[in-house]
Write a protein that holds these residues in place. Structure first.
Motif, PDB file in Angstrom:
ATOM      1  N   ILE A  70       0.807  -1.222   0.000  1.00 36.07           N
ATOM      2  CA  ILE A  70       0.000   0.000   0.000  1.00 36.07           C
ATOM      3  C   ILE A  70       0.841   1.273   0.000  1.00 36.07           C
ATOM      4  CG2 ILE A  70      -2.008  -1.101   1.039  1.00 36.07           C
ATOM      5  CD1 ILE A  70      -1.275   0.357   3.634  1.00 36.07           C
ATOM      6  N   GLY A  71       2.013   1.223   0.602  1.00 36.27           N
ATOM      7  CA  GLY A  71       2.874   2.400   0.640  1.00 36.27           C
ATOM      8  C   GLY A  71       3.950   2.389  -0.417  1.00 36.27           C
ATOM      9  N   GLN A  72       3.966   1.336  -1.254  1.00 35.62           N
ATOM     10  CA  GLN A  72       4.992   1.167  -2.282  1.00 35.62           C
ATOM     11  C   GLN A  72       6.384   1.359  -1.694  1.00 35.62           C
ATOM     12  OE1 GLN A  72       4.518   0.229  -5.931  1.00 35.62           O
ATOM     13  NE2 GLN A  72       3.085  -0.683  -4.487  1.00 35.62           N
ATOM     14  N   MET A  73       6.626   0.649  -0.605  1.00 39.61           N
ATOM     15  CA  MET A  73       7.912   0.735   0.090  1.00 39.61           C
ATOM     16  C   MET A  73       8.930  -0.193  -0.571  1.00 39.61           C
ATOM     17  SD  MET A  73       7.365   2.234   3.539  1.00 39.61           S
ATOM     18  CE  MET A  73       8.197   1.105   4.575  1.00 39.61           C
ATOM     19  N   LEU A  74      10.149   0.283  -0.671  1.00 39.45           N
ATOM     20  CA  LEU A  74      11.257  -0.512  -1.207  1.00 39.45           C
ATOM     21  C   LEU A  74      11.755  -1.503  -0.162  1.00 39.45           C
ATOM     22  CD1 LEU A  74      13.260   2.441  -2.773  1.00 39.45           C
ATOM     23  CD2 LEU A  74      11.961   0.715  -4.037  1.00 39.45           C
ATOM     24  N   ASP A  75      12.346  -2.595  -0.624  1.00 37.37           N
ATOM     25  CA  ASP A  75      12.947  -3.560   0.302  1.00 37.37           C
ATOM     26  C   ASP A  75      13.962  -2.867   1.207  1.00 37.37           C
ATOM     27  OD1 ASP A  75      11.424  -5.495  -0.942  1.00 37.37           O
ATOM     28  OD2 ASP A  75      13.117  -6.471  -1.952  1.00 37.37           O
ATOM     29  N   ALA A  95       4.457   0.052   8.654  1.00 39.51           N
ATOM     30  CA  ALA A  95       5.763   0.374   8.071  1.00 39.51           C
ATOM     31  C   ALA A  95       5.712   1.709   7.326  1.00 39.51           C
ATOM     32  CB  ALA A  95       6.203  -0.744   7.131  1.00 39.51           C
ATOM     33  N   THR A  96       4.658   1.937   6.572  1.00 40.85           N
ATOM     34  CA  THR A  96       4.525   3.173   5.805  1.00 40.85           C
ATOM     35  C   THR A  96       4.432   4.384   6.725  1.00 40.85           C
ATOM     36  OG1 THR A  96       3.427   1.967   4.006  1.00 40.85           O
ATOM     37  CG2 THR A  96       3.154   4.362   4.042  1.00 40.85           C
ATOM     38  N   LEU A  97       3.620   4.271   7.775  1.00 35.63           N
ATOM     39  CA  LEU A  97       3.497   5.384   8.721  1.00 35.63           C
ATOM     40  C   LEU A  97       4.807   5.616   9.481  1.00 35.63           C
ATOM     41  CD1 LEU A  97      -0.102   4.830  10.116  1.00 35.63           C
ATOM     42  CD2 LEU A  97       0.664   6.588   8.504  1.00 35.63           C
ATOM     43  N   SER A  98       5.530   4.553   9.759  1.00 38.31           N
ATOM     44  CA  SER A  98       6.829   4.687  10.421  1.00 38.31           C
ATOM     45  C   SER A  98       7.801   5.438   9.513  1.00 38.31           C
ATOM     46  CB  SER A  98       7.375   3.302  10.771  1.00 38.31           C
ATOM     47  OG  SER A  98       8.629   3.410  11.387  1.00 38.31           O
ATOM     48  N   TYR A  99       7.841   5.049   8.254  1.00 34.83           N
ATOM     49  CA  TYR A  99       8.706   5.735   7.287  1.00 34.83           C
ATOM     50  C   TYR A  99       8.324   7.212   7.176  1.00 34.83           C
ATOM     51  CZ  TYR A  99      10.344   7.391   2.774  1.00 34.83           C
ATOM     52  OH  TYR A  99      10.905   8.141   1.777  1.00 34.83           O
ATOM     53  N   ILE A 100       7.035   7.471   7.031  1.00 34.38           N
ATOM     54  CA  ILE A 100       6.561   8.855   6.893  1.00 34.38           C
ATOM     55  C   ILE A 100       6.937   9.673   8.117  1.00 34.38           C
ATOM     56  CG2 ILE A 100       4.468  10.286   6.892  1.00 34.38           C
ATOM     57  CD1 ILE A 100       3.278   8.263   4.882  1.00 34.38           C
ATOM     58  N   SER A 101       6.762   9.111   9.295  1.00 32.67           N
ATOM     59  CA  SER A 101       7.068   9.879  10.510  1.00 32.67           C
ATOM     60  C   SER A 101       8.556  10.208  10.604  1.00 32.67           C
ATOM     61  CB  SER A 101       6.597   9.135  11.760  1.00 32.67           C
ATOM     62  OG  SER A 101       7.396   8.005  12.008  1.00 32.67           O
ATOM     63  N   ARG A 102       9.419   9.320  10.113  1.00 32.85           N
ATOM     64  CA  ARG A 102      10.859   9.589  10.142  1.00 32.85           C
ATOM     65  C   ARG A 102      11.292  10.597   9.082  1.00 32.85           C
ATOM     66  NH1 ARG A 102      14.012   3.912  11.270  1.00 32.85           N
ATOM     67  NH2 ARG A 102      12.931   3.421  13.219  1.00 32.85           N
ATOM     68  N   ARG A 103      10.710  10.479   7.900  1.00 33.21           N
ATOM     69  CA  ARG A 103      11.170  11.304   6.780  1.00 33.21           C
ATOM     70  C   ARG A 103      10.409  12.619   6.627  1.00 33.21           C
ATOM     71  NH1 ARG A 103      14.475  11.258   2.485  1.00 33.21           N
ATOM     72  NH2 ARG A 103      13.720  12.234   0.590  1.00 33.21           N
ATOM     73  N   HIS A 104       9.094  12.579   6.856  1.00 31.90           N
ATOM     74  CA  HIS A 104       8.258  13.757   6.576  1.00 31.90           C
ATOM     75  C   HIS A 104       7.470  14.250   7.791  1.00 31.90           C
ATOM     76  CE1 HIS A 104       9.088  13.105   2.338  1.00 31.90           C
ATOM     77  NE2 HIS A 104       8.729  11.845   2.490  1.00 31.90           N
ATOM     78  N   VAL A 105       7.583  13.565   8.899  1.00 27.08           N
ATOM     79  CA  VAL A 105       6.914  13.874  10.159  1.00 27.08           C
ATOM     80  C   VAL A 105       5.415  13.552  10.103  1.00 27.08           C
ATOM     81  CG1 VAL A 105       6.480  15.566  11.996  1.00 27.08           C
ATOM     82  CG2 VAL A 105       8.638  15.626  10.714  1.00 27.08           C
ATOM     83  N   THR A 106       4.714  14.058   9.097  1.00 21.99           N
ATOM     84  CA  THR A 106       3.272  13.840   9.005  1.00 21.99           C
ATOM     85  C   THR A 106       2.888  13.323   7.619  1.00 21.99           C
ATOM     86  OG1 THR A 106       2.779  16.056   8.178  1.00 21.99           O
ATOM     87  CG2 THR A 106       2.823  15.767  10.596  1.00 21.99           C
ATOM     88  N   ALA A 107       1.698  12.765   7.541  1.00 16.50           N
ATOM     89  CA  ALA A 107       1.176  12.305   6.251  1.00 16.50           C
ATOM     90  C   ALA A 107       0.981  13.488   5.303  1.00 16.50           C
ATOM     91  CB  ALA A 107      -0.132  11.547   6.452  1.00 16.50           C
TER      92      ALA A 107
END
Length: 120
Positions: A70-75, A95-107
């Motif tokens: 759903i988040g089109q996350m890379l391996d 996983a997608t929300l975790s990535y977003i929170s680290r990189r962009h803080v919010t959706a």
């Protein structure tokens, strides 16, 4: 002795509590979980992002990279988060929300970046 004290001293059988308000986690959709976790505004941004990335399809795959779900996350993104790649929508959401929170803080931050760069 009072009746309450005597009742407290007599062992009682455990009665299991059955929660029927929500289905088991495997039956809950990622969209429902996201709606519970995010504010209305953040959910709106996240829905726009995921709608374009995968249309909420946990089986979505990118034919030219390892991006999937759903988040089109890379391996490599899963690895950098210390997570294992999953084929379930709820795990992909986490996983997608975790990535977003680290990189962009919010959706909404991720959505804004996606609008300007075409990726998040």
């Amino acid at each position: 002795m009072s009746v309450l004290l005597i009742q407290a001293m007599i062992p009682q059988s455990a009665v299991p509590i059955v929660y029927t308000e929500r289905p088991p986690l495997m039956q809950v959709s990622a969209k429902e979980v996201a709606k519970e976790l995010l504010t209305k505004n953040e959910y709106s941004c996240f829905t726009k992002l995921v709608g374009l990335e995968s249309a909420w399809n946990p089986k979505a795959e990118n034919p030219i990279s390892t991006a999937s779900g759903i988040g089109q996350m890379l391996d490599s993104t899963y690895s950098s988060l210390g997570m294992k790649k999953s084929n379930t929508g709820v795990a992909q959401l986490v996983a997608t929300l975790s990535y977003i929170s680290r990189r962009h803080v919010t959706a909404c931050g991720a959505w804004k970046h996606f609008q300007s760069k075409g990726w998040y």
